[in-house]
Design an enzyme around this catalytic site. Structure first.
Site, PDB file in Angstrom:
ATOM      1  N   ILE A 687       0.819  -1.220   0.000  1.00  0.00           N
ATOM      2  CA  ILE A 687       0.000   0.000   0.000  1.00  0.00           C
ATOM      3  C   ILE A 687       0.847   1.262   0.000  1.00  0.00           C
ATOM      4  O   ILE A 687       0.322   2.375  -0.044  1.00  0.00           O
ATOM      5  CB  ILE A 687      -0.942   0.034   1.225  1.00  0.00           C
ATOM      6  N   SER A 689       5.258   2.892  -0.538  1.00  0.00           N
ATOM      7  CA  SER A 689       6.689   2.684  -0.722  1.00  0.00           C
ATOM      8  C   SER A 689       7.417   3.945  -0.314  1.00  0.00           C
ATOM      9  O   SER A 689       6.961   5.061  -0.588  1.00  0.00           O
ATOM     10  CB  SER A 689       6.999   2.341  -2.183  1.00  0.00           C
ATOM     11  N   GLY A 690       8.539   3.794   0.366  1.00  0.00           N
ATOM     12  CA  GLY A 690       9.315   4.944   0.805  1.00  0.00           C
ATOM     13  C   GLY A 690      10.790   4.693   0.656  1.00  0.00           C
ATOM     14  O   GLY A 690      11.224   3.669   0.092  1.00  0.00           O
ATOM     15  N   SER A 692      12.894   3.869   2.790  1.00  0.00           N
ATOM     16  CA  SER A 692      13.450   2.805   3.618  1.00  0.00           C
ATOM     17  C   SER A 692      12.848   1.431   3.327  1.00  0.00           C
ATOM     18  O   SER A 692      13.362   0.430   3.805  1.00  0.00           O
ATOM     19  CB  SER A 692      13.249   3.146   5.101  1.00  0.00           C
ATOM     20  N   LEU A 694       9.052  -1.001   1.851  1.00  0.00           N
ATOM     21  CA  LEU A 694       7.667  -1.125   1.406  1.00  0.00           C
ATOM     22  C   LEU A 694       6.735  -1.243   2.604  1.00  0.00           C
ATOM     23  O   LEU A 694       7.126  -1.746   3.663  1.00  0.00           O
ATOM     24  CB  LEU A 694       7.506  -2.367   0.526  1.00  0.00           C
ATOM     25  N   VAL A 695       5.496  -0.788   2.417  1.00  0.00           N
ATOM     26  CA  VAL A 695       4.487  -0.898   3.463  1.00  0.00           C
ATOM     27  C   VAL A 695       3.360  -1.788   2.947  1.00  0.00           C
ATOM     28  O   VAL A 695       2.868  -1.598   1.825  1.00  0.00           O
ATOM     29  CB  VAL A 695       3.929   0.489   3.861  1.00  0.00           C
ATOM     30  N   LYS A 709       5.835  -2.576   7.794  1.00  0.00           N
ATOM     31  CA  LYS A 709       6.884  -1.923   7.006  1.00  0.00           C
ATOM     32  C   LYS A 709       8.049  -2.903   6.864  1.00  0.00           C
ATOM     33  O   LYS A 709       8.681  -3.262   7.849  1.00  0.00           O
ATOM     34  CB  LYS A 709       7.358  -0.640   7.672  1.00  0.00           C
ATOM     35  N   ASP A 812      10.991  14.978  11.141  1.00  0.00           N
ATOM     36  CA  ASP A 812      10.324  14.829   9.842  1.00  0.00           C
ATOM     37  C   ASP A 812       8.811  14.989  10.010  1.00  0.00           C
ATOM     38  O   ASP A 812       8.029  14.176   9.520  1.00  0.00           O
ATOM     39  CB  ASP A 812      10.666  13.476   9.224  1.00  0.00           C
TER      40      ASP A 812
END
Length: 989
Positions: A687, A689-690, A692, A694-695, A709, A812
């Site tokens: 659902i 992506s970042g 660091s 995938l989620v 995560k 952040d």
């Protein structure tokens, strides 16, 4: 004779006519400027109207005229609430020499060309307005300008060279502007200056110009927090008229020059929060007129010279340095001494006995030194002492009886000394907010009269030899938040009236001799987060009512004589620490506690049982006829599992089970294992992506939905990913707050790592505000929901900054890192960049360690991050201010609609500066609110339909956002203050 009289009368008549004409002309100028250039929403200039009876402006509000000839000489409209641009037209009045327009809403730039009209003026004061752009240039015609004050505006750029040619200037004040460059040396040419203020300007790093030694008429020099570096120049000693010297909160280094002792007129010398080193110059002892002396938070060392100790100062601050040696006896003879702070040094010897005998001390702080001997008996001789702070020394002897007679005392910290004997009875009765006596050798009991200390919120007396029962009268102290009676010899039972202490947050009574039962009434202490009753003689059962405590996260009942079963109600608690070991508990451990992470909590209770929690004995059950059948089924399943294993091993990584060597850590009560999660880490469940990893959205067989995560690579393969994993585990693993996302468990193996969180049904605030998808759960967000999100997120950040130990800076904060559950309740998330505040001293300012690179997200990063590698809580405050603006506008921080090189902060600031008077519709909408509202039509998300009350609330949140996004960190409120401001019902002042 008659001719002479006639001539004189004629001349008087002509002069009268001329003055009348001049007066009429001035009135027309004033009236025209008011109409064309200014807005007067409060109607304070209503008398600026030319009528038959009102043609003389000398009677108008804010106007001063010469008493001899009636000419207008000064216009002072300070704090009149006027707005508009700079009123150049005022300068058409040829006799005008003073323009004072401070504390208004004037804005825009000031252009040098039309400003030349004002070349005759002597005084120009524009402080606390909203002027912007470069500082105004002044042509050579401004030869008579004596006072120029532009403090607290939004001017930018370097100080123009023309300022160095204003040779008549006596006062220059540019405090609180966003100026560039360094402090210019040409200001040393202004030899008539008596006052120079360049504080909170944030210049580029630069020194104090040596040319300032030319300013021999200077009486007031203020360069506070303006990025001044290098050494204090020797030429400072030339400023022999100086009364106030303020160089605090800079980067000054080196030794204080001996020449500073020439400032014989000095009344106040403020040098705190720098990097000054070496010894204090003996010459400072010559400054006999000095009354306030503050060199705290530097690196100064050596002994305190007797000549300096003998000065008759009122305020004496040497704290947070490296001073050594004994205090000269003469320092206690000072009849003026009121405020004495020398904490965090290495002073030794005894404290002078006569401290307080000859002066009205109000604050006395000698904590964290190496003082020994007895306490000075006269500290409250003047009956004015309010704060007594002596912790972390080697002081001994008894607490003087005279301290108990000091009715002005409201704050006492005496921990970590060698004090002995009984505490004077009246000492317990003082109107204190905090009483800290921990880690001494004190004895005796708590008297019943402690009930008189009604303001007490913190009672910390651990690590002594206090004995006797805890008096029930302690329950009269309704403001108690923190009670630490641990490591004493208290006996008897815990007062059952504890339920009356509604504000209790922490109770530590471990290592005493308390007996009796744990009162079930403690369940009424709804704010209680920590309860430690370990190492006592408590008996009876654990009250099931403890499970009703809504925020309890630390419960230690170990090493008592408690019996009975562990109440299943305790499973309701969100416990960070739970310990009931070494008691006499029996029965089956509730299933929710049957996890390895809780195993040490139950040891030493032979009567407890649970399956698969070795060495806890398994619970016995009667054999059933179907026992053999069950065993057969288990064997068949095991065989099938062995056959299928080969197939599973060849599946992709996201479908394989973890290795047995995987490390699993559980942070919350859960009803699943890593084996339930791993097979669902498939491409279909991704659902997000970042940077660091995938989620995934994982739905368990029980119906519970989780967010997982999965980080890129394995341990040691990607440093930034490893840093994110470690940060999330270290911080979220111990943080417990309703507005911070819950980390449930983590798993780390040779080939993968993943973190498991509670699932947020409505995604992130950023998605809800900015997503173009029409199937959002809430579209658009109404203001009530937005405000609730703002308040919840603020409370989460306030917890990190002020209540977490150590404090945490998120680094952040952004709308995409504020998640929303099914009820739209916010959770601050993504702690991959978060850092604990280690409270290192950088120029005396507490912050985190330096960062190797700028962290955060574009559009949310505080401006100071551009010129310093250090951050503190105020960086988060700036980012949160951006989020508030997003909630109001529904625009991204760098939306293209703002124009080139503009972000949401600049756009909001410009809108704030140029707002017009409210329209009739706006007035009608805000008729219940005092004052005038801003015209927020260009800012507010047009999809929101606001009521009258909501519009006022939006304006208040907008004002808070502007405070949070101030260019200067020191001007921003703390997150705790932001929460208070949001909660206040009245408009922001």
């Amino acid at each position: 004779m008659t001719t002479t009289i006639t001539t004189s009368l004629f001349l008087l008549l002509v002069l009268s006519c001329v003055l009348q004409a001049s007066s009429n002309g001035d009135a027309e100028i004033l009236s025209r400027v008011k109409t064309s250039r200014l807005s007067d929403p409060e109607g304070k200039l209503n008398d600026w109207v030319i009528t038959g009876d009102n043609r003389n402006p000398c009677n108008w509000t804010g106007i001063t005229c010469d008493s001899k000839n009636g000419a207008v000489t000064a216009i002072d409209l300070s704090d009149y609430g006027i707005s508009g641009g700079f009123p150049y037209g005022f300068c058409r009045i040829r006799t005008l020499i003073n323009i004072t327009l401070s504390k208004n809403n004037l804005n825009g730039t000031i252009d040098s060309s039309p400003l030349s009209l004002c070349s005759r003026i002597h005084v120009l004061i524009l402080t606390e307005n909203s002027f912007s752009g470069n500082l105004p240039e002044f042509s050579p015609e401004f030869r008579n300008l004596r006072v120029l004050e532009l403090e607290s505006n939004f001017f930018s750029g370097e100080i123009p060279e023309s300022y160095g040619k204003l040779t008549s200037l006596q006062a220059l004040n540019l405090n609180g502007n966003s100026l560039g460059g360094i402090v210019p040396a040409f200001l040393g040419n202004l030899t008539e200056l008596t006052r120079l203020e360049l504080a909170y300007v944030q210049f580029e790093p630069g020194p104090i110009p040596s040319t300032f030694g030319n300013l021999t008429k200077m009486t007031y020099l203020r360069l506070t927090n303006s990025n001044i570096v290098g050494e204090i120049p020797d030429s400072i000693g030339n400023l022999v008229s100086l009364v106030n010297l303020d160089l605090a909160q800079n980067g000054l280094s080196g030794e204080i020059p001996e020449s500073i002792g020439k400032l014989k007129s000095i009344y106040q010398m403020v040098l705190y929060i720098n990097q000054l080193s070496g010894k204090l110059p003996e010459s400072i002892g010559n400054l006999t007129a000095m009354r306030n002396f503050d060199v705290s938070q530097n690196n100064l060392s050596g002994e305190l010279p007797e000549t300096i100790a003998a000065l008759q100062v009122v305020s004496f601050h040497l704290n947070d340095n490296l001073f050594t040696g004994e205090l000269p006896r003469g320092i206690a003879l000072n009849p003026n001494l009121v405020d004495f702070k020398i904490f965090n040094n290495s002073f030794t010897g005894s404290l002078p006995t006569s401290f307080g005998k000859f002066s009205g001390l109000t604050e006395f702080d000698v904590s964290t030194n190496r003082f020994s001997g007895e306490l000075p008996p006269y500290l409250c001789y003047g009956k004015k002492l309010e704060k007594l702070i002596i912790f972390s020394n080697q002081l001994s002897g008894e607490i003087p009886e005279t301290y108990g007679e000091c009715d002005t005392l409201n704050y006492i910290r005496m921990a970590d000394n060698k004090l002995s004997g009984e505490v004077p009875v009246r000492f317990w009765e003082l109107p204190l907010t905090r009483l800290e006596l921990s880690n001494n050798r004190l004895e005796g009991s708590i008297p019943l009269s402690i009930s008189k200390a009604r303001r007490l919120s913190q009672l910390e007396i651990s690590g002594n030899n206090f004995s006797g029962a805890i008096p029930a009268r302690i329950c009269d102290l309704g403001g108690l938040r923190d009670v630490d009676l641990s490591r004493n010899r208290f006996s008897g039972s815990i007062p059952s009236c504890i339920n009356r202490l509604k504000n209790l947050e922490r109770v530590e009574m471990q290592e005493n001799m308390l007996d009796g039962e744990i009162p079930s009434s403690v369940s009424s202490c709804a704010k209680l987060t920590e309860l430690n009753l370990s190492d006592n003689r408590l008996r009876g059962e654990i009250p099931p009512e403890l499970g009703e405590l809504p925020v309890l996260n630390y419960l230690d009942l170990s090493n008592n004589q408690l019996s009975g079963e562990i109440p299943a109600e305790l499973l309701k608690l969100k416990l960070n620490l739970f310990n009931v070991s070494d008691n006499k508990l029996s029965g089956k451990i509730p299933s929710g506690f049957q996890q390895d992470v809780f195993l040490p909590s139950f040891l030493g209770n032979p009567g407890l049982c649970a399956p698969d929690m070795d060495p806890i004995r398994p619970c016995r059950s009667k054999p059933e006829p179907r026992f053999i059948l069950v065993i057969s089924v288990v064997c068949i399943v095991a065989l099938i599992g062995a056959l299928v294993w080969l197939f599973i091993k060849t599946k992709p990584l996201f479908q394989r089970k973890p290795n047995r060597t995987d490390k699993v850590t559980i942070f919350q009560r859960i009803g699943f294992t890593e084996e339930d999660i791993y097979p669902q880490l498939t491409e279909d469940n991704i659902i997000g992506s970042g940077g660091s990893g995938l989620v995934y959205r994982v739905t368990l067989k029980s119906g519970q939905t989780l967010a997982v995560k999965k980080l890129w690579g394995g341990p040691g393969q990607k440093p930034e990913s490893e840093s994110v994993f470690r940060s999330e585990v270290e911080i979220l693993g111990r943080v417990r707050h309703g507005n911070i996302v819950k980390l449930l468990m983590c798993c780390s193996g040779e080939e993968f790592r993943f973190l498991v969180y509670e699932y947020m049904e409505n995604g992130s605030l950023g998605d809800v505000l900015h997503s173009e998808k029409e199937h959002r759960a809430v579209s658009p967000l109404d203001w009530t929901t937005r405000f609730s999100i703002a308040l919840g997120a603020a409370q989460g950040l306030a917890y990190l900054h002020h209540d977490s130990v150590p404090a945490i800076v998120h680094r952040d904060v952004k709308s995409n890192n504020i998640l929303l559950d099914h009820e739209m309740k916010p959770r601050v998330a993504d702690f991959g960049l978060a850092k604990p505040l280690r409270r290192e001293v950088n120029n005396g300012v507490s912050d985190v360690s330096p960062m190797s690179c700028v962290a955060g997200s574009y559009g949310y990063i505080a401006p100071e991050y551009g010129y310093t590698s250090r951050v503190n809580e105020k960086s988060d405050v700036y980012s949160f201010g951006v989020v508030l603006l997003e909630l109001i506008t529904s625009k991204r921080p760098n939306d293209s609609s703002f124009g080139e090189n503009k972000d949401i902060v600049k756009f909001a600031m410009e809108s704030a500066l140029s707002y017009s008077s409210p329209s009739p519709e706006d007035k009608a909408m805000n008729q219940d609110s005092p004052g005038n509202c801003r015209d927020l039509s260009k800012l507010v998300d047009p999809k929101m339909e606001l009521s009258r009350g909501e519009y006022g609330e939006v304006e208040k949140v907008f004002e808070i956002a502007l405070l949070c996004t101030s260019s200067f960190p020191i001007s921003r409120p703390t997150m705790r203050k932001v929460v208070e401001l949001l909660k206040e019902k009245k408009p922001l002042e």
